[in-house]
Structure formats: C-alpha cells, structure tokens
Design a protein around this motif. Structure first.
Motif, PDB file in Angstrom:
ATOM      1  N   SER A  21       0.963  -1.156  -0.015  1.00 39.64           N
ATOM      2  CA  SER A  21      -0.037  -0.019  -0.145  1.00 39.64           C
ATOM      3  C   SER A  21       0.807   1.176   0.104  1.00 39.64           C
ATOM      4  O   SER A  21       1.913   1.280   0.584  1.00 39.64           O
ATOM      5  N   VAL A  22       0.356   2.452  -0.500  1.00 40.08           N
ATOM      6  CA  VAL A  22       0.968   3.724  -0.480  1.00 40.08           C
ATOM      7  C   VAL A  22       0.102   4.631   0.013  1.00 40.08           C
ATOM      8  O   VAL A  22      -0.820   4.844  -0.372  1.00 40.08           O
ATOM      9  N   LYS A  23       0.530   5.260   1.322  1.00 39.77           N
ATOM     10  CA  LYS A  23      -0.494   6.152   1.834  1.00 39.77           C
ATOM     11  C   LYS A  23       0.393   7.615   2.306  1.00 39.77           C
ATOM     12  O   LYS A  23       1.512   7.444   2.603  1.00 39.77           O
ATOM     13  N   LYS A  24      -0.158   8.619   1.898  1.00 38.30           N
ATOM     14  CA  LYS A  24       0.625   9.963   2.022  1.00 38.30           C
ATOM     15  C   LYS A  24       0.774  10.336   3.471  1.00 38.30           C
ATOM     16  O   LYS A  24      -0.308   9.910   4.281  1.00 38.30           O
ATOM     17  N   LEU A  25       1.916  10.290   4.060  1.00 32.60           N
ATOM     18  CA  LEU A  25       2.084  11.063   5.367  1.00 32.60           C
ATOM     19  C   LEU A  25       2.047  12.479   5.574  1.00 32.60           C
ATOM     20  O   LEU A  25       1.801  12.851   6.657  1.00 32.60           O
ATOM     21  N   GLY A  26       2.533  13.147   4.524  1.00 32.72           N
ATOM     22  CA  GLY A  26       2.498  14.604   4.745  1.00 32.72           C
ATOM     23  C   GLY A  26       3.607  15.314   3.649  1.00 32.72           C
ATOM     24  O   GLY A  26       3.934  14.544   2.685  1.00 32.72           O
ATOM     25  N   HIS A  27       3.739  16.385   3.719  1.00 40.92           N
ATOM     26  CA  HIS A  27       4.668  17.103   2.992  1.00 40.92           C
ATOM     27  C   HIS A  27       5.397  18.415   3.994  1.00 40.92           C
ATOM     28  O   HIS A  27       4.894  18.774   4.649  1.00 40.92           O
ATOM     29  N   GLY A  28       6.459  18.614   3.411  1.00 42.59           N
ATOM     30  CA  GLY A  28       7.162  19.899   3.729  1.00 42.59           C
ATOM     31  C   GLY A  28       7.448  20.738   2.688  1.00 42.59           C
ATOM     32  O   GLY A  28       6.391  20.816   1.855  1.00 42.59           O
ATOM     33  N   TRP A  29       8.445  21.775   2.746  1.00 45.07           N
ATOM     34  CA  TRP A  29       8.434  22.719   1.613  1.00 45.07           C
ATOM     35  C   TRP A  29       8.921  22.043   0.433  1.00 45.07           C
ATOM     36  O   TRP A  29       8.468  22.250  -0.713  1.00 45.07           O
ATOM     37  N   ASP A  30       9.643  20.932   0.442  1.00 46.80           N
ATOM     38  CA  ASP A  30      10.233  20.326  -0.664  1.00 46.80           C
ATOM     39  C   ASP A  30       9.899  19.271  -1.267  1.00 46.80           C
ATOM     40  O   ASP A  30       9.853  18.844  -2.366  1.00 46.80           O
ATOM     41  N   ASN A  31       9.308  18.346  -0.209  1.00 42.31           N
ATOM     42  CA  ASN A  31       9.046  16.927  -0.617  1.00 42.31           C
ATOM     43  C   ASN A  31       7.419  16.420   0.010  1.00 42.31           C
ATOM     44  O   ASN A  31       7.336  16.887   1.047  1.00 42.31           O
ATOM     45  N   THR A  32       6.993  15.881  -0.618  1.00 45.27           N
ATOM     46  CA  THR A  32       5.839  14.958  -0.440  1.00 45.27           C
ATOM     47  C   THR A  32       6.261  13.480   0.110  1.00 45.27           C
ATOM     48  O   THR A  32       6.909  12.722  -0.472  1.00 45.27           O
ATOM     49  N   VAL A  33       5.815  12.984   1.252  1.00 50.30           N
ATOM     50  CA  VAL A  33       6.219  11.730   1.962  1.00 50.30           C
ATOM     51  C   VAL A  33       5.117  10.795   1.957  1.00 50.30           C
ATOM     52  O   VAL A  33       4.206  11.210   2.345  1.00 50.30           O
ATOM     53  N   PHE A  34       5.533   9.407   1.565  1.00 47.85           N
ATOM     54  CA  PHE A  34       4.465   8.318   1.514  1.00 47.85           C
ATOM     55  C   PHE A  34       5.067   7.253   2.300  1.00 47.85           C
ATOM     56  O   PHE A  34       6.310   7.023   2.423  1.00 47.85           O
ATOM     57  N   LEU A  35       4.349   6.396   3.163  1.00 41.93           N
ATOM     58  CA  LEU A  35       4.349   5.512   3.731  1.00 41.93           C
ATOM     59  C   LEU A  35       4.134   4.337   2.786  1.00 41.93           C
ATOM     60  O   LEU A  35       3.038   4.162   2.073  1.00 41.93           O
ATOM     61  N   VAL A  36       5.137   3.324   2.599  1.00 37.50           N
ATOM     62  CA  VAL A  36       5.115   2.270   1.673  1.00 37.50           C
ATOM     63  C   VAL A  36       4.783   0.857   2.336  1.00 37.50           C
ATOM     64  O   VAL A  36       5.814   0.553   3.067  1.00 37.50           O
ATOM     65  N   GLY A  37       3.788   0.319   2.402  1.00 38.36           N
ATOM     66  CA  GLY A  37       3.553  -0.892   3.130  1.00 38.36           C
ATOM     67  C   GLY A  37       3.843  -0.233   4.785  1.00 38.36           C
ATOM     68  O   GLY A  37       3.281   0.695   5.050  1.00 38.36           O
ATOM     69  N   ALA A  38       4.342  -1.095   5.607  1.00 35.02           N
ATOM     70  CA  ALA A  38       4.692  -0.677   6.846  1.00 35.02           C
ATOM     71  C   ALA A  38       6.177  -0.451   7.271  1.00 35.02           C
ATOM     72  O   ALA A  38       6.519  -0.172   8.320  1.00 35.02           O
ATOM     73  N   GLU A  39       7.178  -0.775   6.127  1.00 30.83           N
ATOM     74  CA  GLU A  39       8.431  -0.839   6.130  1.00 30.83           C
ATOM     75  C   GLU A  39       9.197   0.418   5.600  1.00 30.83           C
ATOM     76  O   GLU A  39      10.536   0.532   6.032  1.00 30.83           O
ATOM     77  N   TYR A  40       8.700   1.151   4.680  1.00 30.35           N
ATOM     78  CA  TYR A  40       9.320   2.067   3.927  1.00 30.35           C
ATOM     79  C   TYR A  40       8.691   3.336   3.839  1.00 30.35           C
ATOM     80  O   TYR A  40       7.624   3.325   4.071  1.00 30.35           O
ATOM     81  N   VAL A  41       9.642   4.475   3.684  1.00 27.23           N
ATOM     82  CA  VAL A  41       9.211   5.813   3.529  1.00 27.23           C
ATOM     83  C   VAL A  41       9.784   6.337   2.216  1.00 27.23           C
ATOM     84  O   VAL A  41      10.884   6.070   1.895  1.00 27.23           O
ATOM     85  N   PHE A  42       9.026   6.999   1.271  1.00 26.32           N
ATOM     86  CA  PHE A  42       9.330   7.451   0.167  1.00 26.32           C
ATOM     87  C   PHE A  42       9.194   8.961   0.012  1.00 26.32           C
ATOM     88  O   PHE A  42       8.211   9.527   0.515  1.00 26.32           O
ATOM     89  N   ARG A  43      10.217   9.406  -0.354  1.00 23.93           N
ATOM     90  CA  ARG A  43      10.123  11.067  -0.424  1.00 23.93           C
ATOM     91  C   ARG A  43      10.233  11.641  -2.156  1.00 23.93           C
ATOM     92  O   ARG A  43      11.172  11.137  -2.592  1.00 23.93           O
ATOM     93  N   PHE A  44       9.320  12.298  -2.408  1.00 20.47           N
ATOM     94  CA  PHE A  44       9.295  12.831  -3.692  1.00 20.47           C
ATOM     95  C   PHE A  44       9.166  14.251  -3.814  1.00 20.47           C
ATOM     96  O   PHE A  44       8.483  14.968  -3.124  1.00 20.47           O
ATOM     97  N   PRO A  45      10.419  15.243  -4.565  1.00 17.19           N
ATOM     98  CA  PRO A  45      10.295  16.277  -4.316  1.00 17.19           C
ATOM     99  C   PRO A  45       8.985  17.157  -5.242  1.00 17.19           C
ATOM    100  O   PRO A  45       8.533  16.752  -6.240  1.00 17.19           O
ATOM    101  N   ARG A  46       8.688  18.106  -4.749  1.00 21.31           N
ATOM    102  CA  ARG A  46       7.382  18.788  -5.149  1.00 21.31           C
ATOM    103  C   ARG A  46       7.921  20.096  -5.658  1.00 21.31           C
ATOM    104  O   ARG A  46       6.916  20.946  -6.020  1.00 21.31           O
ATOM    105  N   ARG A  47       9.028  20.563  -5.445  1.00 18.36           N
ATOM    106  CA  ARG A  47       9.570  22.008  -6.203  1.00 18.36           C
ATOM    107  C   ARG A  47      11.156  21.454  -6.740  1.00 18.36           C
ATOM    108  O   ARG A  47      11.909  20.728  -6.419  1.00 18.36           O
TER     109      ARG A  47
END
Length: 304
Positions: free
Chosen positions: A33-59
């Motif tokens: 599963s992929v669930k959005k955890l939140g965002h900061g100024w530069d990145n959007t953060v997702f929880l992947v399963g229960a084991e990983y976090v992915f960060r995607f630049p938003r700027r």
C-alpha cells in the motif's frame, strides 16, 4: 504552476502516481500500500507498506538536493550516533513526473510535539553527541559530492532580522500582544549585523518536524536531510534553544564542547526563525497543532 507562497508545490504527487512510480521501478514493492504521510516545503512523503518511506520532490529546487542526499547519507554511518534515514531505493522521474525520488526504511517514533521540559532534557547529551560527530564529517568529502556552502547566507543577521520583522508583522493576528512584543523587542535589541563564517558539515534543517522521539520523549531518529550543506554550526545548534529547556543547555555544551557567544547568538536567532517559517506554512495548511508547537518553540528559544 505559479507559487504564491515559497512552500507551495510546483507539482503535486498523488498516492496513485507515487504507487505507479514505485511499483514500475521496484516491482518487489508493487503489492504494498502507498499512503501519504504529509509534506514539507520541498518533498511529499509516503508510507509504503509498513516498512518504507518514500520522498518525492514537489519543487524543482529540491531535485539536486535529493541527489546529493542520496550520495552523502550512506557515507555518514560512522558520523551519526542517532538512527537516521539511509536510502535503499533510488528512483527516477517517469509518467510526466520530472524528479528523482528516494525510499528509506521506516523509522518508528513520533514528532516531539507537546513534550514536557523534563522529557526534552533527557536528550541533551544525545543531541550533543550527535552534532559533535556530525560536524566532524570531512568537508572535502562533502564538497566532492556536490554539497554547497551556506546557500542561504545564514550568517547575515541583518538580513534575517529584516525578514523576521516582516514575517511577524504578517503573523501578528496569530500572536498574542505579549508574544508579538517579546519577539519584536528581541529583534530590536539584537545589534550584531553579521557573524564570522565557519565551515562544518550540517544537517541544515533541524527542527521538531525532522526529529523523532520514542515513547519516553527521548530523541530516537533524525529525518529529512534535504538541506545538507557546509556552513556555520549555529544552523544546527539552534536545537539547543528551540528544543532544549534552559536548564538542560549546559549539559549539552559540556558534551558538545565550548561554543563562543557569537555562535550562541546566531543559534538562538535561527531557533526563532525556523519555527516562524513552520508556523507560516501551518497556518496556510490550517494545522493548529503545528502552529501551537511552533509558538512553543519560539517561546522556549527566547527563554534564558
């Protein structure tokens, strides 16, 4: 799209797009599963399963920072004494998404919001050991891997003061009259215009949204290394004022080492500036919990 605020996204990353990018490049994660955890100024953060976090630049400004982070973080293992995010997955833009992205092991813990002074004091020595070791990372290695020198010009106090006066004026309705005057008076009495530059390796963005604590309130993890840079240690030492209560600060410096008054002055200023910036975005996001925590950080930073 055009940005009206400096933290606004230049492109959005949905859960659907994040899942598509992750599953196409890392098939072993496709069933998670992929669930959005939140965002900061530069990145959007997702929880992947229960084991990983992915960060995607938003700027766009975050793209090169993320690439540098991906190279440097694995090199820090002998210099970081607190659990931190080491990337395991290195993704590239696709499906019209223009940026690289990184995946890390999920670090357990909570943001240090609403802690008591007693809980905060538990981490004085832990934070001192962490920063003492981190600041010893070889600058030459950092430079060879593209790390910039003080790209925000943080030693220019006069410029910081000018911006902070504007920020608190814009935020006046969100402060009590007493809170506003305490901050304003602090800035008015700050006569130093610039401090001498120093050059150490920095996390660069240490505040309560980039820290994790365990169930006892003790710092257990450091996240979001996107502002890695070479600059004045005061940028990281702001935690001494924004996070630690006054009676725990001497314990910090006993472990970290002696720090001159000019460094302490700049560290305190940054300890007020960063929560003001967090507060501005939190108001825009209508997140009252973060607004209150940011204000508590400012109050603590101003306390002797």
């Amino acid at each position: 799209m055009g940005s009206s605020n400096q933290w606004d996204a230049e492109w959005e990353v949905s859960e659907e797009l994040a899942h598509k990018l992750i599953s196409s490049q890392f098939p072993q994660l496709a069933s998670k599963s992929v669930k959005k955890l939140g965002h900061g100024w530069d990145n959007t953060v997702f929880l992947v399963g229960a084991e990983y976090v992915f960060r995607f630049p938003r700027r766009e400004v975050a793209i090169n920072r993320l690439r540098i982070e991906g190279k440097i973080l694995p090199m820090l293992k002998d210099y970081v004494s607190i659990t931190y995010s080491v990337p395991l997955f290195f993704g590239e833009g696709d499906y019209d998404y223009p940026a690289p992205f990184l995946g890390y092991p999920y670090l357990s813990g909570e943001f240090p919001i609403g802690l008591t002074d007693q809980q905060r004091a538990l981490s004085a020595t832990t934070l001192a050991q962490f920063l003492k070791s981190l600041h010893a990372f070889p600058i030459q290695i950092a430079q060879e891997n593209g790390v910039q020198h003080d790209h925000r010009n943080m030693t220019d106090i006069a410029l910081r003061k000018e911006k902070m006066h504007k920020f608190i004026t814009d935020l006046a309705l969100h402060f009590s009259e007493e809170e506003y005057h305490v901050i304003s008076n602090y800035l008015e009495q700050l006569e130093t215009e610039k401090v001498k530059q120093k050059h150490v390796f920095l996390h660069g963005d240490l505040h309560f949204k980039n820290m994790l604590v365990d169930m006892n309130g003790r710092v257990s993890g450091i996240i979001d290394w996107g502002d890695i840079n070479i600059g004045h240690p005061a940028c990281d030492l702001n935690l001494v004022y924004s996070f630690l209560p006054p009676d725990a600060r001497s314990n910090f410096f006993k472990e970290y080492g002696d720090v001159d008054e000019e460094t302490k002055l700049l560290a305190r200023l940054i300890a007020i500036l960063i929560p003001i910036l967090i507060m501005m975005q939190a108001i825009d996001d209508r997140d009252e919990k973060l607004v209150d925590e940011a204000k508590a950080n400012i109050k603590r930073a101003l306390a002797d």
